[in-house]
Motif scaffolding. Structure first.
Motif, PDB file in Angstrom:
ATOM      1  N   ARG A   1      43.314  35.940  33.561  1.00 29.41           N
ATOM      2  CA  ARG A   1      42.284  36.844  33.036  1.00 29.41           C
ATOM      3  C   ARG A   1      41.887  36.463  31.607  1.00 29.41           C
ATOM      4  O   ARG A   1      40.713  36.510  31.249  1.00 29.41           O
ATOM      5  CB  ARG A   1      42.780  38.296  33.069  1.00 29.41           C
ATOM      6  CG  ARG A   1      42.871  38.886  34.469  1.00 29.41           C
ATOM      7  CD  ARG A   1      43.129  40.384  34.421  1.00 29.41           C
ATOM      8  NE  ARG A   1      43.333  40.943  35.742  1.00 29.41           N
ATOM      9  CZ  ARG A   1      42.358  41.222  36.605  1.00 29.41           C
ATOM     10  NH1 ARG A   1      41.101  40.986  36.271  1.00 29.41           N
ATOM     11  NH2 ARG A   1      42.636  41.747  37.792  1.00 29.41           N
TER      12      ARG A   1
ATOM     13  N   ASP B   1      33.933  32.232  37.094  1.00 24.69           N
ATOM     14  CA  ASP B   1      34.437  33.573  37.405  1.00 24.69           C
ATOM     15  C   ASP B   1      34.740  33.735  38.892  1.00 24.69           C
ATOM     16  O   ASP B   1      35.702  34.407  39.271  1.00 24.69           O
ATOM     17  CB  ASP B   1      33.419  34.636  36.973  1.00 24.69           C
ATOM     18  CG  ASP B   1      33.597  35.037  35.513  1.00 24.69           C
ATOM     19  OD1 ASP B   1      34.320  34.315  34.794  1.00 24.69           O
ATOM     20  OD2 ASP B   1      33.022  36.054  35.103  1.00 24.69           O
TER      21      ASP B   1
ATOM     22  N   SER C   1      37.953  31.962  39.452  1.00 28.74           N
ATOM     23  CA  SER C   1      39.032  32.678  38.752  1.00 28.74           C
ATOM     24  C   SER C   1      39.462  33.925  39.509  1.00 28.74           C
ATOM     25  O   SER C   1      40.664  34.232  39.603  1.00 28.74           O
ATOM     26  CB  SER C   1      38.575  33.058  37.342  1.00 28.74           C
ATOM     27  OG  SER C   1      38.283  31.900  36.578  1.00 28.74           O
ATOM     28  N   ARG C   2      38.505  34.666  40.046  1.00 29.03           N
ATOM     29  CA  ARG C   2      38.850  35.878  40.790  1.00 29.03           C
ATOM     30  C   ARG C   2      39.669  35.538  42.035  1.00 29.03           C
ATOM     31  O   ARG C   2      40.587  36.277  42.411  1.00 29.03           O
ATOM     32  CB  ARG C   2      37.576  36.641  41.164  1.00 29.03           C
ATOM     33  CG  ARG C   2      36.950  37.380  39.992  1.00 29.03           C
ATOM     34  CD  ARG C   2      35.931  38.408  40.469  1.00 29.03           C
ATOM     35  NE  ARG C   2      34.762  37.779  41.080  1.00 29.03           N
ATOM     36  CZ  ARG C   2      33.667  37.445  40.402  1.00 29.03           C
ATOM     37  NH1 ARG C   2      33.602  37.659  39.107  1.00 29.03           N
ATOM     38  NH2 ARG C   2      32.645  36.894  41.020  1.00 29.03           N
ATOM     39  N   TYR C   3      39.331  34.422  42.669  1.00 27.79           N
ATOM     40  CA  TYR C   3      40.114  33.987  43.826  1.00 27.79           C
ATOM     41  C   TYR C   3      41.547  33.644  43.399  1.00 27.79           C
ATOM     42  O   TYR C   3      42.514  34.022  44.077  1.00 27.79           O
ATOM     43  CB  TYR C   3      39.468  32.763  44.479  1.00 27.79           C
ATOM     44  CG  TYR C   3      40.345  32.123  45.519  1.00 27.79           C
ATOM     45  CD1 TYR C   3      40.450  32.652  46.807  1.00 27.79           C
ATOM     46  CD2 TYR C   3      41.103  30.987  45.216  1.00 27.79           C
ATOM     47  CE1 TYR C   3      41.281  32.080  47.753  1.00 27.79           C
ATOM     48  CE2 TYR C   3      41.930  30.414  46.155  1.00 27.79           C
ATOM     49  CZ  TYR C   3      42.020  30.955  47.431  1.00 27.79           C
ATOM     50  OH  TYR C   3      42.849  30.386  48.366  1.00 27.79           O
TER      51      TYR C   3
ATOM     52  N   ILE D   1      43.204  34.766  40.822  1.00 31.13           N
ATOM     53  CA  ILE D   1      43.917  35.993  40.458  1.00 31.13           C
ATOM     54  C   ILE D   1      44.462  36.685  41.705  1.00 31.13           C
ATOM     55  O   ILE D   1      45.616  37.121  41.748  1.00 31.13           O
ATOM     56  CB  ILE D   1      42.982  36.940  39.681  1.00 31.13           C
ATOM     57  CG1 ILE D   1      42.713  36.364  38.278  1.00 31.13           C
ATOM     58  CG2 ILE D   1      43.584  38.336  39.572  1.00 31.13           C
ATOM     59  CD1 ILE D   1      41.647  37.101  37.504  1.00 31.13           C
ATOM     60  N   GLN D   2      43.631  36.765  42.733  1.00 37.56           N
ATOM     61  CA  GLN D   2      44.072  37.380  43.994  1.00 37.56           C
ATOM     62  C   GLN D   2      45.218  36.569  44.614  1.00 37.56           C
ATOM     63  O   GLN D   2      46.197  37.136  45.106  1.00 37.56           O
ATOM     64  CB  GLN D   2      42.906  37.457  44.971  1.00 37.56           C
ATOM     65  CG  GLN D   2      43.261  38.114  46.302  1.00 37.56           C
ATOM     66  CD  GLN D   2      42.072  38.188  47.257  1.00 37.56           C
ATOM     67  OE1 GLN D   2      40.948  37.849  46.887  1.00 37.56           O
ATOM     68  NE2 GLN D   2      42.321  38.629  48.468  1.00 37.56           N
TER      69      GLN D   2
END
Length: 238
Positions: free
Chosen positions: A71, A84, A87-89, A91-92
């Motif tokens: 993050r 982004d 990055s979101r993938y 993070i999950q």
């Protein structure tokens, strides 16, 4: 021209993207040189093999979790589009997979390097496609030298996971040491050149004769830079 507008690495990268899109490569190279960006990074960025021109320095700090690290890096990069999404993938993935979290927490691993790895893989595919067109006897001139790719999200996410799985700690350490030596050498050379300029004194200036024609200005050598074969990658929803 743009030096006074740049105050940090984030602004440098934003300006570099603008100069690349406008194909102002000479100004881009000049700006990168002033910020001591390694030559190979400049060339890779121009060709499309790097997502950003310069590495954003991150503090050597301990993160409580991989999610916290991801993050923070995502916030520093400030790319609300491609970065982004990846990055979101990640993070999950880190929330669901403890083993992957440990890979993310390695100090030499960053989202920025991950994006560069993805760009390199896509560039390699674009290069092969370009060679296929040439070998297929198709005429390749002008803007036809560019190769547009549509790459699926699944493929991009797989490349991202592949990057974090790479055992490249020693390679990154050697690379960082080499770049540091180059940077120090360039700084010393710059200081020496500036010192010579300050101490040099003209003892016998040449006075041009009256009515003499001014010496013809040297023509600036034109740069023959091929347009990037891979400058933008779109994600296809599947």
């Amino acid at each position: 021209m743009f030096e006074k507008m740049i105050h940090n690495t984030e602004e440098l990268n934003a300006m570099a993207v603008h100069l690349r899109l406008s194909q102002n490569f000479s100004e881009l190279k000049s700006l990168a040189a002033k910020w001591l960006v390694p030559e190979d990074h400049i060339q890779d960025f121009i060709s499309g093999k790097r997502a950003q021109l310069a590495e954003i320095p991150l503090e050597e700090k301990e993160y409580s979790s991989a999610v916290e690290k991801l993050r923070e890096e995502m916030w520093l990069l400030k790319d609300q589009m491609f970065t982004d999404i990846v990055s979101r993938y990640l993070i999950q993935k880190a929330e669901e997979n403890p083993a992957f979290s440990m890979q993310v927490l390695q100090k030499h691993k960053t989202i920025q390097k991950c994006m560069n790895y993805i760009m390199e893989q896509a560039y390699s595919i674009a290069q092969k496609e370009h060679e296929k067109r040439v070998n297929g006897k198709q005429p390749v001139t002008g803007r036809e030298q560019n190769v547009a790719l549509g790459i699926s999200e699944i493929q991009v996410y797989q490349w991202a996971e592949d990057y974090y799985a790479l055992d490249d700690a020693k390679q990154e350490a050697d690379k960082k040491e080499k770049e540091q030596k180059k940077r120090i050498s360039k700084q010393k050379k710059s200081v020496q050149q500036n010192g010579k300029k300050k101490t040099s004194v003209k003892t016998s200036p040449t006075i041009p004769a009256k009515n003499s024609a001014p010496a013809p200005a040297k023509k600036k050598k034109e740069e023959n830079i091929q347009l990037s074969m891979f400058d933008m990658m779109q994600l296809d929803n599947e």
